[in-house]
Design a protein around this motif. Structure first.
Motif, PDB file in Angstrom:
ATOM      1  N   UNK A  36     -32.336 -15.683 -37.130  1.00  0.00           N
ATOM      2  CA  UNK A  36     -32.709 -14.379 -37.662  1.00  0.00           C
ATOM      3  C   UNK A  36     -31.671 -13.315 -37.341  1.00  0.00           C
ATOM      4  N   UNK A  37     -30.952 -13.472 -36.229  1.00  0.00           N
ATOM      5  CA  UNK A  37     -29.831 -12.571 -35.979  1.00  0.00           C
ATOM      6  C   UNK A  37     -28.746 -12.765 -37.033  1.00  0.00           C
ATOM      7  N   UNK A  38     -28.508 -14.004 -37.422  1.00  0.00           N
ATOM      8  CA  UNK A  38     -27.527 -14.275 -38.478  1.00  0.00           C
ATOM      9  C   UNK A  38     -27.991 -13.668 -39.799  1.00  0.00           C
ATOM     10  N   UNK A  43     -27.660  -9.376 -43.936  1.00  0.00           N
ATOM     11  CA  UNK A  43     -28.296  -8.403 -44.838  1.00  0.00           C
ATOM     12  C   UNK A  43     -27.806  -6.989 -44.545  1.00  0.00           C
ATOM     13  N   UNK A  44     -27.770  -6.633 -43.261  1.00  0.00           N
ATOM     14  CA  UNK A  44     -27.347  -5.288 -42.888  1.00  0.00           C
ATOM     15  C   UNK A  44     -25.908  -5.022 -43.312  1.00  0.00           C
ATOM     16  N   UNK A 112     -23.758 -15.815 -33.977  1.00  0.00           N
ATOM     17  CA  UNK A 112     -24.581 -15.642 -35.184  1.00  0.00           C
ATOM     18  C   UNK A 112     -24.357 -14.279 -35.822  1.00  0.00           C
ATOM     19  N   UNK A 113     -24.199 -13.252 -35.012  1.00  0.00           N
ATOM     20  CA  UNK A 113     -23.950 -11.915 -35.561  1.00  0.00           C
ATOM     21  C   UNK A 113     -22.604 -11.854 -36.283  1.00  0.00           C
ATOM     22  N   UNK A 114     -21.577 -12.460 -35.713  1.00  0.00           N
ATOM     23  CA  UNK A 114     -20.264 -12.459 -36.362  1.00  0.00           C
ATOM     24  C   UNK A 114     -20.286 -13.298 -37.630  1.00  0.00           C
ATOM     25  N   UNK A 120     -22.251 -11.483 -44.914  1.00  0.00           N
ATOM     26  CA  UNK A 120     -22.579 -10.242 -45.621  1.00  0.00           C
ATOM     27  C   UNK A 120     -21.386  -9.654 -46.341  1.00  0.00           C
ATOM     28  N   UNK A 121     -20.224  -9.645 -45.672  1.00  0.00           N
ATOM     29  CA  UNK A 121     -19.014  -9.111 -46.299  1.00  0.00           C
ATOM     30  C   UNK A 121     -18.555  -9.986 -47.457  1.00  0.00           C
TER      31      UNK A 121
END
Length: 257
Positions: A36-38, A43-44, A112-114, A120-121
């Motif tokens: 979910x962090x990914x 999305x953000x 996961x965030x990276x 997203x990009x």
């Protein structure tokens, strides 16, 4: 039927076994938050990038500020109860330092965030007209163009990130200041930070938000500012909560019950 029960599909409902409960717990505690962090980061950062790429010139910073803030509010509201709603390596570091995240989960969250930032990009690049994408440098941060701007941008990133982190931690970690509309508060702080500091540093406050567009546009000018500033802010806010503003359970000294 337990998701880890090997006897799936026999037509009978039964109580989950201890092994099944352990497997479900392992998934919910370790795997699901990372996934979910990914997803949330993707999305953000997709919405954030699109708000820059499609920005109407007359709107200035207002369109990106509102898009980033509203998107973060909604995504935290939806996913925050499961993963904590970080979507930012700086937030995860501050949460770990203040006792809101285990050290074991810090690196998986960062990865996961990276990856979410890259996804997203990449999606923003795919759906954007090529001319608009490159006119906006893929929503990478291009505010700092000269060496003389570096110190101001770095200080701005530290202060703005500290503000958003303090809002997030103050409304979740500290029992004395816990406030239920945390997603709204965090989103509003991001909107305010972009309006205030967007012209100085770009108001990134998030290494994942900087990293994904930098890869997609292959633009690395002064990129280190958007890592050093937010991570230094995380260290400072973590120390602040541990020694000054945190409640008795958070303090490393003068601990309460």
């Amino acid at each position: 039927v337990d998701m880890c029960d090997s006897d799936f599909g026999n037509g009978k409902m039964k109580e989950p076994s201890e092994a099944g409960r352990a497997c479900t717990s392992w998934y919910e505690q370790l795997v699901q938050p990372c996934l979910l962090e990914l997803l949330g980061s993707a999305l953000f950062i997709f919405i954030g990038c699109m708000s820059v790429i499609e920005n109407v010139p007359d709107m200035g910073l207002l369109q990106p500020a509102l898009a980033h803030g509203l998107a973060l509010s909604l995504i935290i509201s939806t996913l925050g109860n499961i993963s904590g709603g970080h979507f930012n390596p700086a937030v995860s570091l501050a949460a770990m330092l203040s006792g809101g995240l285990t050290l074991m989960m810090l690196l998986p969250y960062w990865i996961c965030q990276l990856l979410g930032g890259l996804l997203g990009a990449a999606l923003a690049k795919v759906v954007s007209p090529e001319e608009r994408f490159w006119n906006a440098t893929g929503a990478a941060f291009v505010t700092v163009q000269k060496q003389g701007q570096v110190m101001g941008a770095l200080v701005a990133e530290i202060i703005l990130t500290m503000l958003t982190l303090a809002v997030g931690l103050g409304t979740t970690t500290n029992e004395k200041t816990t406030f239920s509309p945390t997603p709204f508060c965090v989103g509003l702080s991001v909107t305010m930070a972009i309006l205030a500091g967007g012209a100085v540093s770009g108001a990134c406050m998030n290494p994942a938000r900087a990293f994904g567009p930098a890869v997609m546009a292959n633009y690395w000018g002064f990129h280190w500012i958007y890592w050093l500033g937010p991570l230094l802010a995380s260290l400072l806010v973590g120390l602040l909560f541990r020694f000054v503003t945190g409640d008795g359970k958070t303090h490393l000294i003068l601990k309460g019950q």
